[in-house]
Design an enzyme around this catalytic site. Structure first.
Site, PDB file in Angstrom:
ATOM      1  N   ASP A 146      39.551  33.300  45.532  1.00 20.66           N
ATOM      2  CA  ASP A 146      37.982  33.821  45.573  1.00 20.66           C
ATOM      3  C   ASP A 146      37.086  32.458  44.972  1.00 20.66           C
ATOM      4  OD1 ASP A 146      35.113  34.674  46.167  1.00 20.66           O
ATOM      5  OD2 ASP A 146      35.389  36.423  45.183  1.00 20.66           O
ATOM      6  N   TRP A 147      35.682  32.346  44.937  1.00 21.65           N
ATOM      7  CA  TRP A 147      35.252  30.753  44.825  1.00 21.65           C
ATOM      8  C   TRP A 147      35.700  30.752  43.457  1.00 21.65           C
ATOM      9  CZ3 TRP A 147      31.590  28.052  47.524  1.00 21.65           C
ATOM     10  CH2 TRP A 147      30.600  27.186  46.872  1.00 21.65           C
TER      11      TRP A 147
END
Ligand code: BGC
Length: 756
Positions: free
Chosen positions: A289-290
């Site tokens: 994820d980011w």
């Protein structure tokens, strides 16, 4: 109730043009291995690097800073994918750098959060889950993929398949609700919708099931918070939708921000290697994820970014989103022996395979046709499709005295509430590519129905504008326009009050500690009720709300969530009876915040029955059941259930039949739900578990016998070690119109090998 999809499908299939026969696994392997053999270590690691979009790409190349580095890395072949670059022109420019300037010319993936549409927005995913209509959900993802692919995108960060029982969590709007069985069906419908049968077709894109795993169980509903669940919950509740997406061939999986048993998911070998890649044989790739690789430092799990890179890669996180961990540090980790080259090769092969499957090596610009982009964005057929989806997503929570539907042209209707005149909020959260203020408002939708309509805002929801990224909505306190609303209500036959949450009150980072109507809306509702009790409450919200006062006093309540572009038309059709609502809640609506997390499939506890003494598993100030249960949803007609029969037809096959009749005066659709309880097992099982449902249409007076077959898949469960078991013994069955209402029966299955 016509199905508009017949027409819609035609257009979608016209624009589906597949280029060649999909290649066999072996042919792909050869191509992937050939390419891998030509790559330097830096280029391999480059494929594992996902950058966010960076500079004004129509201008010259940046000279310094972050953007310059990204630009240089693209030229070097040190980038495998980009996110947040969209539009054919922009995508083409960046793809040209990768293809024409890097040594091997490996095309990029372009990822984007296409959560409920690109330009044309369908309802938020939680709303769509309320349709319990898998064909419609598949079609909704098809529309999204059609528009996104026309705008250069070849990879969506969807579907989000996180199960959650906590309405405080803002991201419940993005998922399929509280139940793993329904969630698993939705997961595969969405993957089918995005990916189609042929990933290399110009209108299909790679899907990404996220967030692996446990993210929806964040403590206290606070986003990114710690997750502490047992393995029984992990295997039986959290993982099934992911498994279903993998079985459906999802090409990518995104890991999650949370820790699980103290390990950040991005660095979790047990989740990513042992379960996903080994046990489930997932052959796509895992994306972080980011920034989640870097956040392992903040969690207190990695010493620094280099350490984080090694931990994540070794744990099976194949691509790093915007942490700069792999591109800057992974080579040193390989050189020093911390990461085996086999780990890198495996990750790169997975990524290259998806690129081959998408047909990017045949034509890196296959998603970059400006003509197609112009033709398909906001296409009329897409408007029809999302309108149909919007109608299917509404849930009639209450309809005392058949206040709904409204009669066309014969009633004086006061419409009250800022959301009735709002063309932005109904678009909902997670709509980063769509244009603001493009929703049909409810007032616009009601216009053609010839009712005598007057409108008063009554109160705003929030003060000032809120946007997806920048600010959290602040609730309004001004009551100066109440008086005008009350005056209108007094003069009208019926009042349609449109209340709820701002479109950005839910979504990522938008957790709430209260589940009431924000601002002064509850006070407005009560003030109007004093003047006129004939209220139809139209709710617009991105999560279950706790509205005990409304449930007790207001005669009709229609849950409309955030329905997307065609919101107003769809709601008006339901209000005026042109469409008979058939949605069922995919999440329990609590009585109060204190009940949360809450779900229908709870365990019995040792002390379930409230008696007159205090030592029972209850609250002293509130009931334990929800205000509106999972699976609840009314219709403008009545469905009666009769003739339940339960029969063991095979060792572990049970046939369950029930007759459903439409006893009312209008046609309608019902969702018949089947729940079971494994009464005694080696692991205590929930008091009810959804194991089947059917949605069907009945004309007035018509009956239908619905048949369910339970097999080992539905009868079994996972033990604490993740082994799937079907155990002999007694099961209870309930079949009905919601998780709280139905006909009951039971059956007993014998030990494996026994005949019935
Ligand atoms: C979200 C993901 C999303 C990613 C890229 C993250 O903050 O958790 O769901 O795909 O950003 O936008």
């Amino acid at each position: 109730m016509t199905n508009k999809f017949t027409g819609v499908l035609l257009v979608f299939s016209i624009v589906t043009f597949s280029c060649s026969q999909p290649e066999t696994i072996d042919e792909l392997d050869v191509k992937v291995n050939d390419l891998l053999a030509q790559m330097t270590l830096e280029e391999k690691i480059g494929q594992m690097n996902l950058y966010n979009g960076f500079w004004d790409i129509t201008g010259p190349a940046p000279q310094e800073g972050d953007a310059a580095k990204k630009y240089a890395d693209l030229e070097q072949g040190y980038v495998g994918a980009m996110l947040n670059i969209h539009g054919t022109e922009n995508v083409r420019k960046i793809q040209e750098i990768a293809v024409n300037q890097s040594r091997l010319g490996i095309p990029l993936l372009f990822g984007y959060d296409i959560i409920h549409g690109y330009k044309t927005l369908s309802p938020i995913p939680l709303a769509e889950a309320a349709s319990w209509d898998m064909e419609a959900i598949e079609m909704s993802s098809r529309v999204a993929a059609t528009e996104a692919s026309a705008a250069g995108i070849n990879w969506t960060f969807a579907p989000m398949v996180d199960i959650s029982r906590d309405a405080r969590w803002g991201r419940v709007m993005e998922g399929g609700g509280e139940d793993p069985y329904l969630g698993a069906k939705i997961a595969s419908a969405r993957v089918r919708g995005f990916q189609g049968d042929d990933l290399s077709a110009a209108n299909t894109i790679a899907a990404c099931a996220k967030h692996f795993a446990g993210y929806g169980f964040a403590e206290a509903g606070r986003d990114y918070n710690t997750v502490d669940i047992g393995t029984i919950t992990l295997y039986n509740e959290v993982l099934p939708p992911f498994r279903s997406a993998v079985n459906q061939g999802v090409r990518t999986i995104m890991n999650s921000f949370n820790i699980l048993n103290g390990i950040p998911a991005t660095g979790d070998t047990f989740l990513q290697r042992d379960i996903l890649k080994d046990k489930w044989s997932f052959n796509g790739f895992v994306v972080s994820d980011w920034g989640s690789t870097g956040e392992m430092i903040t969690h207190g799990y990695a010493r620094d970014l280099a350490h984080a890179a090694a931990l994540a890669a070794n744990a099976g996180s194949d691509m790093d989103m915007e942490s700069y961990a792999y591109v800057n540090h992974l080579k040193a980790q390989v050189d020093s022996g911390m990461v085996d080259i086999a780990v890198i090769d495996d990750a790169v092969k997975r990524i290259l395979r998806v690129k081959f499957e998408l047909g990017l090596f045949d034509d890196p610009f296959r998603y970059c046709d400006p003509e197609r982009e112009k033709e398909l964005l906001y296409h009329e057929e897409h408007q029809q499709a999302v309108r149909d989806m919007a109608r299917k997503s509404m849930v009639l929570l209450k309809n005392e005295g058949n206040l709904l539907p409204l009669s066309r042209g014969r009633q004086k209707v006061a419409v009250i509430g800022a959301l009735a005149d709002d063309n932005n909020s109904p678009l909902g959260s997670w709509r980063i590519s769509s244009d603001d203020s493009t929703a049909v408002t409810l007032l616009e939708g009601m216009e053609p129905y010839g009712a005598e309509i007057t409108y008063a805002k009554g109160a705003d929801l929030i003060t000032g504008p809120a946007t997806f990224l920048n600010n959290v909505p602040i609730n309004q306190t001004d009551k100066s326009e109440f008086r005008q609303a009350v005056r209108l209500a007094r003069r009208s036959d019926v009042v349609v009050m449109v209340l709820g949450e701002h479109g950005f009150q839910s979504g990522e980072g938008r957790s709430r500690t209260r589940l009431d109507l924000p601002g002064v809306q509850q006070e407005l509702l009560e003030a109007v009720f004093e003047a006129n009790q004939n209220i139809v409450l139209v709710l617009m919200n991105g999560r279950p709300l706790a509205l005990p006062w409304a449930a007790e006093h207001v005669p009709a309540i229609l849950e409309t969530w955030h329905l997307g572009t065609q919101s107003g038309h769809a709601i008006a059709q339901v209000l005026f009876g042109e469409y008979n609502p058939s949605g069922k809640l995919p999440m329990s609506f609590p009585r109060s915040i204190g009940q949360v997390p809450i779900s229908y499939n709870r365990y019995n506890t040792g002390r379930p029955d409230a008696l007159d003494i205090v030592f029972w598993s209850t609250y002293t100030d509130e009931a334990i059941d929800p205000l509106f249960p999972f699976g609840h949803g009314l219709s403008y007609t009545n469905f009666e259930y009769s003739n339940l029969s339960v029969q063991l037809v095979d060792k572990h096959r049970v046939e369950i039949k029930v007759t459903v009749s439409n006893e009312g005066r209008v046609a309608g659709e019902e969702v018949t739900q089947l729940y079971i309880r494994d009464v005694v097992a080696s692991v205590a099982r929930p008091i009810k578990e959804l194991k089947g449902f059917r949605k069907f249409h009945l004309e007035p007076g018509q009956s239908e016998t619905i048949v369910f077959t339970l097999t080992e898949n539905e009868l079994g469960f996972f033990d604490a070690k993740g082994n799937f078991k079907v155990e002999p013994g007694k099961f209870q069955v309930m079949v009905g119109t919601s998780s709280a209402e139905g006909l009951s029966g039971e059956f007993t299955i014998g030990p494996v090998g026994d005949q019935p």
